[in-house]
Design a protein around this motif. Structure first.
Motif, PDB file in Angstrom:
ATOM      1  N   PRO A  85       1.569  -6.001  -5.002  1.00 45.14           N
ATOM      2  CA  PRO A  85       1.431  -6.127  -6.377  1.00 45.14           C
ATOM      3  C   PRO A  85       1.943  -4.414  -7.021  1.00 45.14           C
ATOM      4  CG  PRO A  85      -0.271  -6.300  -5.167  1.00 45.14           C
ATOM      5  CD  PRO A  85       0.699  -6.412  -3.926  1.00 45.14           C
ATOM      6  N   LEU A  86       1.491  -4.995  -8.398  1.00 49.24           N
ATOM      7  CA  LEU A  86       2.767  -4.291  -9.268  1.00 49.24           C
ATOM      8  C   LEU A  86       1.675  -2.859  -9.167  1.00 49.24           C
ATOM      9  CD1 LEU A  86       4.459  -2.232 -11.097  1.00 49.24           C
ATOM     10  CD2 LEU A  86       3.727  -4.435 -12.918  1.00 49.24           C
ATOM     11  N   ALA A  87       0.247  -2.969  -9.697  1.00 47.65           N
ATOM     12  CA  ALA A  87      -0.730  -2.139  -9.957  1.00 47.65           C
ATOM     13  C   ALA A  87       0.000  -0.959  -8.551  1.00 47.65           C
ATOM     14  CB  ALA A  87      -1.633  -2.025  -9.559  1.00 47.65           C
ATOM     15  N   GLN A  88      -0.433  -2.069  -7.207  1.00 49.50           N
ATOM     16  CA  GLN A  88      -0.594  -0.408  -5.918  1.00 49.50           C
ATOM     17  C   GLN A  88       1.190   0.196  -5.605  1.00 49.50           C
ATOM     18  OE1 GLN A  88      -1.858  -3.630  -6.180  1.00 49.50           O
ATOM     19  NE2 GLN A  88      -3.408  -3.687  -4.424  1.00 49.50           N
ATOM     20  N   MET A  89       2.363  -1.189  -5.981  1.00 50.83           N
ATOM     21  CA  MET A  89       3.439  -0.494  -5.441  1.00 50.83           C
ATOM     22  C   MET A  89       3.467   0.746  -6.852  1.00 50.83           C
ATOM     23  SD  MET A  89       5.599  -1.405  -3.578  1.00 50.83           S
ATOM     24  CE  MET A  89       6.614  -0.334  -4.334  1.00 50.83           C
ATOM     25  N   GLN A  90       2.450   0.835  -8.354  1.00 48.33           N
ATOM     26  CA  GLN A  90       2.969   2.052  -8.688  1.00 48.33           C
ATOM     27  C   GLN A  90       2.285   3.205  -8.612  1.00 48.33           C
ATOM     28  OE1 GLN A  90       2.247  -0.638 -12.835  1.00 48.33           O
ATOM     29  NE2 GLN A  90       3.385   0.335 -13.328  1.00 48.33           N
ATOM     30  N   ALA A  91       0.894   2.706  -8.089  1.00 46.75           N
ATOM     31  CA  ALA A  91       0.196   4.269  -7.044  1.00 46.75           C
ATOM     32  C   ALA A  91       0.862   4.427  -5.606  1.00 46.75           C
ATOM     33  CB  ALA A  91      -0.830   3.014  -7.179  1.00 46.75           C
ATOM     34  N   LEU A  92       1.352   3.826  -4.962  1.00 53.33           N
ATOM     35  CA  LEU A  92       2.202   4.669  -4.039  1.00 53.33           C
ATOM     36  C   LEU A  92       3.933   5.311  -4.084  1.00 53.33           C
ATOM     37  CD1 LEU A  92       2.291   1.470  -1.343  1.00 53.33           C
ATOM     38  CD2 LEU A  92       1.054   3.252  -1.181  1.00 53.33           C
ATOM     39  N   MET A  93       4.342   4.733  -5.500  1.00 55.81           N
ATOM     40  CA  MET A  93       5.106   5.956  -5.712  1.00 55.81           C
ATOM     41  C   MET A  93       4.776   6.765  -6.177  1.00 55.81           C
ATOM     42  SD  MET A  93       8.004   4.764  -5.090  1.00 55.81           S
ATOM     43  CE  MET A  93       9.026   3.024  -4.839  1.00 55.81           C
ATOM     44  N   GLU A  94       3.788   7.468  -7.050  1.00 63.92           N
ATOM     45  CA  GLU A  94       2.771   8.693  -7.674  1.00 63.92           C
ATOM     46  C   GLU A  94       2.687   9.824  -5.713  1.00 63.92           C
ATOM     47  OE1 GLU A  94      -0.669   7.838  -9.880  1.00 63.92           O
ATOM     48  OE2 GLU A  94       0.377   6.949 -11.421  1.00 63.92           O
ATOM     49  N   THR A  95       3.053   8.849  -5.158  1.00 58.45           N
ATOM     50  CA  THR A  95       3.200   9.703  -3.573  1.00 58.45           C
ATOM     51  C   THR A  95       3.920  10.096  -2.844  1.00 58.45           C
ATOM     52  OG1 THR A  95       1.667   8.579  -2.515  1.00 58.45           O
ATOM     53  CG2 THR A  95       0.484  10.221  -4.086  1.00 58.45           C
ATOM     54  N   PHE A  96       5.219   9.239  -3.312  1.00 57.73           N
ATOM     55  CA  PHE A  96       6.262   8.232  -2.675  1.00 57.73           C
ATOM     56  C   PHE A  96       7.204  10.136  -2.436  1.00 57.73           C
ATOM     57  CE2 PHE A  96      10.484   7.278  -1.687  1.00 57.73           C
ATOM     58  CZ  PHE A  96      10.634   6.536  -0.288  1.00 57.73           C
ATOM     59  N   GLY A  97       7.383  10.249  -0.981  1.00 61.19           N
ATOM     60  CA  GLY A  97       8.339  11.771  -0.563  1.00 61.19           C
ATOM     61  C   GLY A  97       8.915  10.773   0.402  1.00 61.19           C
TER      62      GLY A  97
END
Length: 388
Positions: free
Chosen positions: A278-290
């Protein structure tokens, strides 16, 4: 599900937008383009965006160019500009000439029927999506040798696309934008093929730009900058290839959306086709991705391979490999030091056959869940296993 080749009990109706003069026989459809005759065999897939993929046999009078190929029937667009964009996207693929990129033989638009289509190379073996699923069912991921081999081949193909120029020497700026498991296939002899540049971005003059809010391709493999709709560079494809390699080497996707709560988040973005995550979850994950997320995903791999994947998967594009060729060479270096013997087409073909055979034997014993674990294309003939 797809039919087996040679099953003549039904007729696959080619769309009316195929070339004028197509002959409708009792069991096959025939049409001719520039002296080459095509005999329709079966429909392979109907995509969510309305595109149809059909397998056809290619024949000419002198017996050359035998064998199957693929006809990609593009969905009927609603405007001249949209139709023109679809045609230009296929034209981009037509310019590409690389052994690891599925070839386009012929492209054409039908102004009367408001449609466009392409006659393309048919890769008879499984996609990486099928192989990863089969390996998951088997309970053992694909080998490091296989992952390194595929990564080198795909990176080399992407470097060709990224550095392609026009007839006048101007950079075309091609970026695939949809490097994912479903768009990489393995031929029956182990050759790697990058498929479908339909979502590609290019600086080609005259091309209609994608709407600012539209995300083309599967966002599950998208780079952070693409999900932010920042300007793209070839390093975006490098990130996508890194995500794909993590999945090939570990059997697990880099992003685990089940751990992300669904939040009603306002976004101006929309996907062109339903994504695998899902797009919304992917965007949320990218906010904390590292780097810590990457480290958790690749913990079972060797330090040299982990270092390559860490570099490919940096959030900041400037910290990634500068070119796909650099990533290719880094993967080759790991293969040279890690593998006791060279790994190439023959080894890949053998491993793929073993994986799909083991996975196919176990598929009926596995609860696949609502969405289904195996792709619909996991038929014996598409895996090179022959008829039952």
């Amino acid at each position: 599900m797809s039919k087996r080749p040679g099953d003549e009990s039904t007729t696959e109706e080619l769309p009316s937008s195929f070339p004028v003069g197509a002959e409708h026989g009792a069991s096959r459809i025939h049409f001719e383009v520039e002296g080459v005759r095509y005999e329709g065999v079966r429909e392979l897939e109907v995509r969510p965006n309305g595109e149809r993929l059909l397998v056809v046999e290619r024949r000419v009078g002198d017996g050359s160019l035998p064998g199957p190929c693929l006809v990609r029937q593009l969905a009927n667009p609603s405007s001249f500009l949209q139709r023109q964009r679809l045609y230009e996207e296929v034209q981009l693929a037509f310019r590409l000439s690389h052994p690891n990129i599925a070839q386009v033989f012929h492209v054409q638009t039908d102004e009367v029927a408001d449609a466009a289509y392409a006659v393309m190379e048919y890769v008879a073996g499984p996609s990486l999506e099928t192989l990863v699923c089969a390996a998951l069912v088997r309970g053992q991921p694909l080998s490091v040798g296989f992952g390194l081999y595929v990564g080198v081949e795909v990176a080399d193909a992407l470097h060709h696309a990224h550095t392609l120029t026009s007839d006048t020497g101007a950079p075309l700026g091609i970026i695939h934008r949809d490097v994912s498991l479903r768009h990489i296939a393995l031929g029956l002899h182990g050759e790697v093929k990058v498929l479908d540049f339909g979502a590609a971005y290019s600086l080609l003059v005259g091309r209609e730009e994608s709407p600012e809010s539209l995300l083309r391709g599967d966002v599950a493999y998208s780079s952070p900058e693409y999900l932010r709709k920042d300007p793209l560079t070839p390093r975006s494809d490098i990130f996508s290839l890194g995500v794909m390699l993590v999945e090939v080497l570990t059997g697990k996707h880099l992003f685990e959306v089940r751990d992300v709560p669904v939040v009603a988040k306002q976004t101006r973005l929309r996907t062109e086709a339903p994504p695998s995550l899902p797009l919304a979850q992917m965007q949320a994950l990218m906010e904390t991705f590292g780097p810590d997320v990457v480290e958790d995903a690749v913990a079972t791999l060797g330090d040299d391979l982990k270092a390559v994947l860490h570099t490919a998967l940096r959030v900041n594009p400037q910290e990634r490999f500068a070119t796909a060729a650099d990533l290719r060479d880094a993967l080759r270096g790991v293969a040279h030091t890690r593998l006791p013997q060279p790994y190439g087409r023959a080894e890949a073909a053998r491993e793929a056959a073993q994986v799909v055979s083991a996975g196919g034997q176990l598929r009926d014993q596995v609860e696949f869940g609502e969405a289904g674990l195996y792709p619909a294309g996991l038929e014996r003939h598409e895996l090179g296993l022959g008829k039952e």
